[in-house]
Design a protein around this motif. Structure first.
Motif, PDB file in Angstrom:
ATOM      1  N   LEU A 139      46.538  42.176  48.034  1.00 11.08           N
ATOM      2  CA  LEU A 139      45.083  41.301  47.335  1.00 11.08           C
ATOM      3  C   LEU A 139      44.186  41.816  45.992  1.00 11.08           C
ATOM      4  O   LEU A 139      43.977  41.243  44.794  1.00 11.08           O
ATOM      5  CB  LEU A 139      43.696  40.440  48.075  1.00 11.08           C
ATOM      6  CG  LEU A 139      45.022  39.733  49.657  1.00 11.08           C
ATOM      7  CD1 LEU A 139      43.244  39.136  50.340  1.00 11.08           C
ATOM      8  CD2 LEU A 139      45.643  38.435  47.685  1.00 11.08           C
ATOM      9  N   GLN A 140      43.942  43.625  46.282  1.00  9.56           N
ATOM     10  CA  GLN A 140      43.870  43.958  46.141  1.00  9.56           C
ATOM     11  C   GLN A 140      44.705  44.889  44.296  1.00  9.56           C
ATOM     12  O   GLN A 140      44.138  44.034  43.139  1.00  9.56           O
ATOM     13  CB  GLN A 140      43.445  45.629  46.528  1.00  9.56           C
ATOM     14  CG  GLN A 140      42.945  46.843  45.429  1.00  9.56           C
ATOM     15  CD  GLN A 140      42.644  48.035  45.919  1.00  9.56           C
ATOM     16  OE1 GLN A 140      42.969  48.378  46.920  1.00  9.56           O
ATOM     17  NE2 GLN A 140      41.363  48.561  45.641  1.00  9.56           N
ATOM     18  N   GLU A 141      45.879  44.720  44.337  1.00  9.47           N
ATOM     19  CA  GLU A 141      46.354  44.679  43.166  1.00  9.47           C
ATOM     20  C   GLU A 141      46.440  43.177  42.458  1.00  9.47           C
ATOM     21  O   GLU A 141      46.318  43.590  41.446  1.00  9.47           O
ATOM     22  CB  GLU A 141      47.431  44.375  43.760  1.00  9.47           C
ATOM     23  CG  GLU A 141      49.075  44.600  42.934  1.00  9.47           C
ATOM     24  CD  GLU A 141      49.554  43.476  42.236  1.00  9.47           C
ATOM     25  OE1 GLU A 141      50.035  43.651  40.853  1.00  9.47           O
ATOM     26  OE2 GLU A 141      49.842  43.069  42.963  1.00  9.47           O
ATOM     27  N   LEU A 142      46.552  42.135  42.893  1.00  8.31           N
ATOM     28  CA  LEU A 142      46.358  40.669  42.808  1.00  8.31           C
ATOM     29  C   LEU A 142      45.005  40.652  41.983  1.00  8.31           C
ATOM     30  O   LEU A 142      44.996  40.093  40.719  1.00  8.31           O
ATOM     31  CB  LEU A 142      46.713  39.772  43.615  1.00  8.31           C
ATOM     32  CG  LEU A 142      46.846  38.274  43.179  1.00  8.31           C
ATOM     33  CD1 LEU A 142      47.553  38.128  42.244  1.00  8.31           C
ATOM     34  CD2 LEU A 142      47.370  37.366  44.040  1.00  8.31           C
ATOM     35  N   ASN A 143      43.662  41.328  42.297  1.00  5.81           N
ATOM     36  CA  ASN A 143      42.720  41.270  41.517  1.00  5.81           C
ATOM     37  C   ASN A 143      43.188  41.364  40.047  1.00  5.81           C
ATOM     38  O   ASN A 143      41.535  41.092  40.145  1.00  5.81           O
ATOM     39  CB  ASN A 143      41.354  41.151  42.657  1.00  5.81           C
ATOM     40  CG  ASN A 143      40.396  40.819  42.272  1.00  5.81           C
ATOM     41  OD1 ASN A 143      40.084  40.121  41.962  1.00  5.81           O
ATOM     42  ND2 ASN A 143      39.357  41.854  42.339  1.00  5.81           N
ATOM     43  N   ARG A 144      43.292  42.446  40.561  1.00  5.73           N
ATOM     44  CA  ARG A 144      43.170  43.261  38.642  1.00  5.73           C
ATOM     45  C   ARG A 144      44.014  42.313  37.749  1.00  5.73           C
ATOM     46  O   ARG A 144      43.906  42.589  36.467  1.00  5.73           O
ATOM     47  CB  ARG A 144      43.895  44.446  38.829  1.00  5.73           C
ATOM     48  CG  ARG A 144      43.469  45.336  39.837  1.00  5.73           C
ATOM     49  CD  ARG A 144      44.816  47.177  39.858  1.00  5.73           C
ATOM     50  NE  ARG A 144      44.184  47.965  41.364  1.00  5.73           N
ATOM     51  CZ  ARG A 144      44.690  48.371  42.033  1.00  5.73           C
ATOM     52  NH1 ARG A 144      46.155  48.260  42.421  1.00  5.73           N
ATOM     53  NH2 ARG A 144      43.905  49.132  43.137  1.00  5.73           N
ATOM     54  N   ARG A 145      45.087  40.906  38.506  1.00  9.23           N
ATOM     55  CA  ARG A 145      45.518  40.664  37.129  1.00  9.23           C
ATOM     56  C   ARG A 145      44.624  39.065  36.633  1.00  9.23           C
ATOM     57  O   ARG A 145      44.824  38.371  36.340  1.00  9.23           O
ATOM     58  CB  ARG A 145      46.998  40.100  37.867  1.00  9.23           C
ATOM     59  CG  ARG A 145      47.803  41.239  38.593  1.00  9.23           C
ATOM     60  CD  ARG A 145      49.417  41.005  37.781  1.00  9.23           C
ATOM     61  NE  ARG A 145      49.561  41.106  39.658  1.00  9.23           N
ATOM     62  CZ  ARG A 145      50.049  39.879  39.790  1.00  9.23           C
ATOM     63  NH1 ARG A 145      50.633  39.329  39.291  1.00  9.23           N
ATOM     64  NH2 ARG A 145      50.636  39.331  41.230  1.00  9.23           N
ATOM     65  N   THR A 146      44.038  39.183  38.090  1.00  5.72           N
ATOM     66  CA  THR A 146      43.446  37.553  38.009  1.00  5.72           C
ATOM     67  C   THR A 146      42.506  37.288  39.266  1.00  5.72           C
ATOM     68  O   THR A 146      41.874  38.410  39.956  1.00  5.72           O
ATOM     69  CB  THR A 146      44.303  36.544  38.589  1.00  5.72           C
ATOM     70  OG1 THR A 146      43.614  35.290  38.008  1.00  5.72           O
ATOM     71  CG2 THR A 146      45.027  36.175  39.236  1.00  5.72           C
ATOM     72  N   PHE A 147      41.339  36.789  39.037  1.00  7.53           N
ATOM     73  CA  PHE A 147      40.392  35.868  39.582  1.00  7.53           C
ATOM     74  C   PHE A 147      40.604  35.793  41.567  1.00  7.53           C
ATOM     75  O   PHE A 147      41.937  34.787  41.707  1.00  7.53           O
ATOM     76  CB  PHE A 147      39.919  35.173  39.037  1.00  7.53           C
ATOM     77  CG  PHE A 147      38.449  34.700  40.014  1.00  7.53           C
ATOM     78  CD1 PHE A 147      37.185  35.912  40.730  1.00  7.53           C
ATOM     79  CD2 PHE A 147      38.409  33.256  40.958  1.00  7.53           C
ATOM     80  CE1 PHE A 147      36.556  35.367  41.559  1.00  7.53           C
ATOM     81  CE2 PHE A 147      37.317  33.337  41.557  1.00  7.53           C
ATOM     82  CZ  PHE A 147      36.569  33.988  41.694  1.00  7.53           C
ATOM     83  N   VAL A 148      40.043  36.618  42.159  1.00  6.00           N
ATOM     84  CA  VAL A 148      40.736  36.771  43.342  1.00  6.00           C
ATOM     85  C   VAL A 148      39.368  36.700  44.585  1.00  6.00           C
ATOM     86  O   VAL A 148      38.917  37.855  43.948  1.00  6.00           O
ATOM     87  CB  VAL A 148      41.705  37.299  43.933  1.00  6.00           C
ATOM     88  CG1 VAL A 148      42.236  37.237  45.623  1.00  6.00           C
ATOM     89  CG2 VAL A 148      43.121  37.370  43.589  1.00  6.00           C
ATOM     90  N   MET A 149      38.712  35.885  45.308  1.00  3.49           N
ATOM     91  CA  MET A 149      37.931  35.554  45.942  1.00  3.49           C
ATOM     92  C   MET A 149      38.515  35.441  47.030  1.00  3.49           C
ATOM     93  O   MET A 149      39.159  34.147  47.761  1.00  3.49           O
ATOM     94  CB  MET A 149      36.709  34.659  45.555  1.00  3.49           C
ATOM     95  CG  MET A 149      35.383  34.986  46.960  1.00  3.49           C
ATOM     96  SD  MET A 149      34.329  34.105  46.246  1.00  3.49           S
ATOM     97  CE  MET A 149      32.820  34.208  46.993  1.00  3.49           C
ATOM     98  N   VAL A 150      38.109  36.135  48.434  1.00  4.25           N
ATOM     99  CA  VAL A 150      37.649  35.737  49.988  1.00  4.25           C
ATOM    100  C   VAL A 150      37.091  35.339  50.104  1.00  4.25           C
ATOM    101  O   VAL A 150      35.450  35.645  50.244  1.00  4.25           O
ATOM    102  CB  VAL A 150      38.481  36.972  50.865  1.00  4.25           C
ATOM    103  CG1 VAL A 150      38.959  36.482  52.239  1.00  4.25           C
ATOM    104  CG2 VAL A 150      39.981  37.355  50.435  1.00  4.25           C
ATOM    105  N   GLU A 151      36.870  34.143  51.222  1.00  2.00           N
ATOM    106  CA  GLU A 151      35.805  33.498  51.549  1.00  2.00           C
ATOM    107  C   GLU A 151      35.772  33.804  53.376  1.00  2.00           C
ATOM    108  O   GLU A 151      37.083  32.468  54.009  1.00  2.00           O
ATOM    109  CB  GLU A 151      36.194  31.840  50.994  1.00  2.00           C
ATOM    110  CG  GLU A 151      35.312  31.361  50.157  1.00  2.00           C
ATOM    111  CD  GLU A 151      35.092  30.385  49.819  1.00  2.00           C
ATOM    112  OE1 GLU A 151      34.950  29.617  51.262  1.00  2.00           O
ATOM    113  OE2 GLU A 151      34.526  30.000  49.014  1.00  2.00           O
ATOM    114  N   TYR A 152      35.166  34.009  54.063  1.00  2.00           N
ATOM    115  CA  TYR A 152      35.306  34.511  55.656  1.00  2.00           C
ATOM    116  C   TYR A 152      34.851  33.288  55.939  1.00  2.00           C
ATOM    117  O   TYR A 152      33.564  33.463  55.845  1.00  2.00           O
ATOM    118  CB  TYR A 152      35.123  35.771  56.048  1.00  2.00           C
ATOM    119  CG  TYR A 152      36.310  36.841  55.266  1.00  2.00           C
ATOM    120  CD1 TYR A 152      37.372  36.890  55.994  1.00  2.00           C
ATOM    121  CD2 TYR A 152      35.360  37.698  54.301  1.00  2.00           C
ATOM    122  CE1 TYR A 152      38.400  37.664  56.207  1.00  2.00           C
ATOM    123  CE2 TYR A 152      36.799  39.001  54.418  1.00  2.00           C
ATOM    124  CZ  TYR A 152      38.255  38.957  55.104  1.00  2.00           C
ATOM    125  OH  TYR A 152      38.453  39.575  54.289  1.00  2.00           O
TER     126      TYR A 152
END
Length: 310
Positions: A139-152
């Motif tokens: 997810l860290q790598e993906l977040n460099r390419r696009t918007f990523v958020m994690v909801e807990y």
């Protein structure tokens, strides 16, 4: 933004955050059911799930795991694009535990959503006990390419309450998951429920100070709703005296005081939840989110919040 006329505090909303992240266009979340289950249902952690939980309460009609992710996105986008043709979309993996699978399988589902030409990012709803180091690295790598958020789904900062509702994880696990995610520069959201059995008003308000110590980007609040067919629903029908269900006015005052105790800079994503009437036992407020928000804003503007509810 919400402004409290008593304290002059400004409470930023999640829409403000999205406008900053996506300044060129408006974005809308599209809920998805990607066919996941939950370790608190399949026997890994427990059976039956959390006592309050029925996923049918927040899945739109198009959100059907019998359809592909692309099909669900297309149907959701078709609905919203009639009103806002210039909008872009965030794929919201919402139903059940959306990190509960092998990383290679998760990657396929997330990437399918992101391959849709109208999708500008993803939000992943999950449990704090279902995020591996391997997944967070991806997810860290993906977040460099696009918007990523994690909801807990944290739901409560009280270990006693989490045990009472059969949550299947501890607050310490939630704290650890939030920190490990934020350390990778991934935005983190959290859910909390007000009115869980056994929690007083003051206990819930203390949660604001506790979670303010975490590196959260946003928070979702909602009132406890008693849903038909759940373990909590059966308990409520047998022992309603065990529950204090907030009235609208009580809850508005609770929200005002809660967000005043939050660390400045945490964005408020949601105030209430709306379950289908056919599933809802109580309380039936008959309010949509925007109607509740209007009442909240009027109370903030009046400077007349009552903090004496018990």
């Amino acid at each position: 933004m919400l402004i409290n006329k008593i304290t002059n505090k400004i409470h930023p909303e999640f829409t403000d955050y999205l406008r900053a992240v996506f300044p060129a266009f408006k974005v809308q979340k599209i809920s998805l059911n990607a066919g996941f289950t939950c370790p608190n249902r399949d026997g890994t952690k427990g059976r039956g799930g959390c006592t309050y939980c029925n996923n049918r309460t927040f899945n739109p009609d198009y959100c059907d795991n019998g359809k592909s992710i692309t099909e669900q996105l297309s149907e959701g986008i078709n609905f919203f694009s009639r009103k806002y043709p210039a909008m872009k979309y965030i794929a919201y993996f919402q139903a059940y535990t959306n990190t509960y699978d092998k990383v290679e399988n998760l990657r396929l589902k997330y990437e399918e959503a992101l391959s849709h030409k109208e999708v500008a990012g993803i939000i992943i709803g999950t449990r704090p006990d279902c995020v591996s180091v391997e997944l967070l690295d991806y997810l860290q790598e993906l977040n460099r390419r696009t918007f990523v958020m994690v909801e807990y789904g944290i739901e409560s900062a009280s270990e006693e309450t989490l045990l009472r509702i059969n949550r299947g994880h501890t607050y310490e696990e939630a704290k650890d998951a939030v920190i490990r995610t934020a350390e990778r520069d991934i935005p983190v959201g959290a859910h909390l429920i007000a009115g869980l059995p056994g929690e007083t008003r003051e206990q819930f308000l203390r949660h604001a100070s506790i979670i303010s110590e975490l590196p959260l980007t946003s928070i979702k609040l909602h009132q406890l709703q008693i849903i038909r067919g759940t373990a909590m629903g059966k308990e409520y029908e047998s022992h309603p005296e065990r529950f204090h269900l907030y009235t609208v006015d009580e809850y508005i005052d609770l929200v005002i005081e809660f967000i005043d105790r939050l660390r400045p800079g945490i964005y408020i994503d949601r105030f209430i939840s709306q379950s289908p009437k056919e599933l809802l036992l109580a309380p039936d407020w008959g309010l949509k989110n925007h109607e509740f928000k209007s009442r909240l804003e009027r109370k903030l503007a009046s400077g007349n919040s009552n903090k004496n509810h018990k």
